[in-house]
Design a protein around this motif. Structure first.
Motif, short mmCIF file in Angstrom:
data_model
loop_
_atom_site.label_atom_id
_atom_site.label_comp_id
_atom_site.label_asym_id
_atom_site.label_seq_id
_atom_site.Cartn_x
_atom_site.Cartn_y
_atom_site.Cartn_z
N LEU A 126 -3.02 6.13 7.46
CA LEU A 126 -3.16 5.21 6.34
C LEU A 126 -3.62 3.85 6.85
O LEU A 126 -3.06 3.31 7.81
CB LEU A 126 -1.81 5.08 5.62
CG LEU A 126 -1.76 4.23 4.35
CD1 LEU A 126 -2.69 4.78 3.29
CD2 LEU A 126 -0.32 4.19 3.82
N LEU A 127 -4.65 3.30 6.23
CA LEU A 127 -5.17 1.99 6.60
C LEU A 127 -4.02 0.98 6.59
O LEU A 127 -3.24 0.93 5.64
CB LEU A 127 -6.24 1.59 5.60
CG LEU A 127 -7.18 0.44 5.95
CD1 LEU A 127 -8.09 0.83 7.10
CD2 LEU A 127 -8.01 0.04 4.74
N PRO A 128 -3.89 0.15 7.64
CA PRO A 128 -2.74 -0.77 7.71
C PRO A 128 -2.58 -1.66 6.50
O PRO A 128 -1.46 -1.92 6.06
CB PRO A 128 -3.04 -1.58 8.98
CG PRO A 128 -3.90 -0.70 9.83
CD PRO A 128 -4.74 0.07 8.85
N ASN A 129 -3.69 -2.15 5.94
CA ASN A 129 -3.61 -3.03 4.77
C ASN A 129 -4.00 -2.30 3.49
O ASN A 129 -4.51 -2.90 2.55
CB ASN A 129 -4.50 -4.26 4.97
CG ASN A 129 -5.97 -3.89 5.14
OD1 ASN A 129 -6.28 -2.73 5.44
ND2 ASN A 129 -6.85 -4.85 4.96
N ALA A 130 -3.75 -1.00 3.47
CA ALA A 130 -4.14 -0.19 2.30
C ALA A 130 -3.47 -0.69 1.03
O ALA A 130 -2.31 -1.09 1.03
CB ALA A 130 -3.76 1.27 2.54
N GLU A 131 -4.23 -0.65 -0.05
CA GLU A 131 -3.66 -0.94 -1.38
C GLU A 131 -2.75 0.22 -1.77
O GLU A 131 -3.18 1.37 -1.78
CB GLU A 131 -4.81 -1.09 -2.37
CG GLU A 131 -4.38 -1.31 -3.82
CD GLU A 131 -5.57 -1.22 -4.76
OE1 GLU A 131 -6.21 -2.26 -5.01
OE2 GLU A 131 -5.87 -0.09 -5.22
N ILE A 132 -1.49 -0.10 -2.09
CA ILE A 132 -0.53 0.93 -2.48
C ILE A 132 0.05 0.54 -3.84
O ILE A 132 0.83 -0.41 -3.94
CB ILE A 132 0.59 1.08 -1.44
CG1 ILE A 132 0.01 1.36 -0.05
CG2 ILE A 132 1.55 2.20 -1.84
CD1 ILE A 132 1.04 1.47 1.06
N THR A 133 -0.35 1.25 -4.86
CA THR A 133 -0.01 0.91 -6.24
C THR A 133 1.06 1.83 -6.78
O THR A 133 1.07 3.04 -6.50
CB THR A 133 -1.26 1.02 -7.15
OG1 THR A 133 -2.29 0.16 -6.65
CG2 THR A 133 -0.94 0.64 -8.58
N LEU A 134 1.96 1.27 -7.58
CA LEU A 134 2.95 2.07 -8.31
C LEU A 134 2.89 1.69 -9.78
O LEU A 134 2.92 0.50 -10.12
CB LEU A 134 4.35 1.84 -7.75
CG LEU A 134 5.50 2.62 -8.40
CD1 LEU A 134 6.51 3.07 -7.34
CD2 LEU A 134 6.23 1.78 -9.46
N GLU A 135 2.78 2.70 -10.65
CA GLU A 135 2.82 2.45 -12.09
C GLU A 135 4.26 2.28 -12.54
O GLU A 135 5.15 3.01 -12.09
CB GLU A 135 2.18 3.62 -12.86
CG GLU A 135 0.67 3.66 -12.75
CD GLU A 135 0.07 4.72 -13.65
OE1 GLU A 135 -1.05 4.51 -14.12
OE2 GLU A 135 0.72 5.76 -13.87
#
Length: 418
Positions: A126-135
């Protein structure tokens, strides 16, 4: 997973092509960017307009007074097992973004989300600064977990506000009220530098003034991103069985124009059919969908699109939660898998890319489909003659008319069956 967008076009069925795209064998030298979608299928209650794969909370056993809860431990274990089954298909590929959608992912506990993200990071590059979204929904019980979600590693929240108007929330069958909506946004803003608010317009009995009031209420919290969808009646929903009276098409068009103007004046870029963002806050996960990138979907009913060296795979997991849990335990999470025919790739590409107001650079078509742009030159020329697209140097984009008549534009990339 649900569709990568909530504002939907009329479903169209790809037809066999007779040109070069129908005969050409495809071969990909480099796979596109890869995202991960995680589906959480439960909701407190099913909204009457929702056609996503969501299910009311399971019964809590013999104690009717006990609150219903999701089988969190079992489901998280199934998600990890599902991912491990999929790893050979994506081995070595970097994951650029993660999206926890539903359903209502905010029904998970903070510890559950922490456990899940740790499991993902230990198995994926996983990209270290990956965008991780939660609805999330604005109900108080869920908003109270926002701090825990941020501590677990969620860095972007997407909140299903839909409206700040009590009458319209009731008409939509939402479980939260206007006060909870405002409190949830304020709480999100205190924990997240990046968050999105979902709003719906064209609601039963709604006026242009009321639609703009929702926009102004949202703007008072300075959200980095807004998603504004027109309410549509989808098949197999409560609204389809008993349709409410909606504003007429002209009124909805007036609402859309007014919303776009208000948000433009507030400094938001309208970059996709239903998406508006401040500079630097475009949704990277959804951009990957719209640019016809790849995504692995895990969880009940989740969909995947994966590019291999000689084909594009579509996959769907088992839809019903209890069925999904049983099939994953048996080592068979996939209900359906097929390779997309080369003749259908141009339509699938355009179905996504033409939702972007800036369109796409011409070389992207061949990168994502392995087909030369020349294979759809006839269709492009016809769409340009009809004022549905604009071409400037290497850029192909929908015109204002093409945005308004997106289904008509997309139909240009289908061929009638013989």
């Amino acid at each position: 997973m649900p569709e990568p967008w909530r504002g939907k076009v009329i479903p169209l069925i790809p037809a066999p092509r007779s040109g070069p795209a129908a005969r050409r064998e495809i071969q990909f030298r480099t796979p596109p960017p890869l995202s991960l979608y995680v589906h959480i299928p439960w909701c407190v209650q099913k909204c009457p307009y929702c056609d996503f794969n969501s299910h009311p909370l399971p019964a809590s056993g013999t104690d009717v007074q006990a609150p219903a809860v999701i089988p969190e431990d079992d489901y998280l274990a199934a998600l990890v097992a599902d991912l491990e089954c999929a790893l050979p298909t994506i081995w070595g590929r970097r994951v650029d973004s993660v999206f926890l959608g539903g359903g209502t992912p905010s029904l998970l506990s903070g510890d559950g989300v922490d456990h899940l993200l740790a499991a993902l990071r230990s198995r994926l590059p996983l990209l270290p600064n990956a965008e991780i979204t939660l609805e999330a929904n604005p109900a108080s019980a869920e908003a109270g977990k926002f701090a825990a979600f941020r501590a677990a590693g969620i860095n972007r929240l997407s909140i299903g506000i839909q409206s700040f108007n009590p009458r319209h929330l009731k008409a939509l069958g939402r479980a939260h009220d206007a006060r909870q909506a405002r409190q949830a946004v304020a709480t999100a803003a205190s924990h997240f530098a990046n968050f999105n608010l979902d709003l719906i317009y064209g609601l039963p009995g709604q006026s242009v003034t009321e639609a703009l009031a929702d926009i102004d209420a949202a703007l008072s919290f300075a959200p980095p991103h807004l998603s504004c969808y027109q309410l549509t009646i989808e098949a197999n929903t409560a609204f389809a069985a008993s349709p409410p009276t909606l504003p007429d098409p002209d009124s909805c068009a007036d609402m859309q124009d007014a919303i776009e103007s208000r948000l433009a004046a507030a400094g938001y870029q309208h970059y996709e059919t239903s998406a508006f963002a401040r500079a630097g806050h475009h949704c990277q996960h959804n951009l990957n969908y719209w640019q016809f990138g790849d995504y692995l979907g895990i969880g009940a009913g989740a969909h995947s699109k994966l590019t291999l060296h000689d084909r594009v795979l579509r996959q769907m997991r088992w839809k019903r939660p209890e069925q999904y849990l049983a099939q994953v335990a048996a080592g068979k999470p996939l209900q359906e898998e097929f390779a997309v025919a080369a003749r259908d790739l141009p339509f699938e590409f355009m179905l996504n890319a033409l939702r972007l107001l800036q369109g796409f650079d011409a070389p992207l078509f061949e990168l994502r489909t392995s087909l030369p742009l020349l294979s759809i030159e006839r269709e492009l020329r016809q769409a340009e003659r009809d004022g549905l697209i604009e071409r400037q140097l290497q850029r192909i984009a929908p015109s204002d008319r093409g945005r308004r008549f997106l289904n008509q534009l997309l139909e240009r990339f289908l061929v009638e069956r013989a």
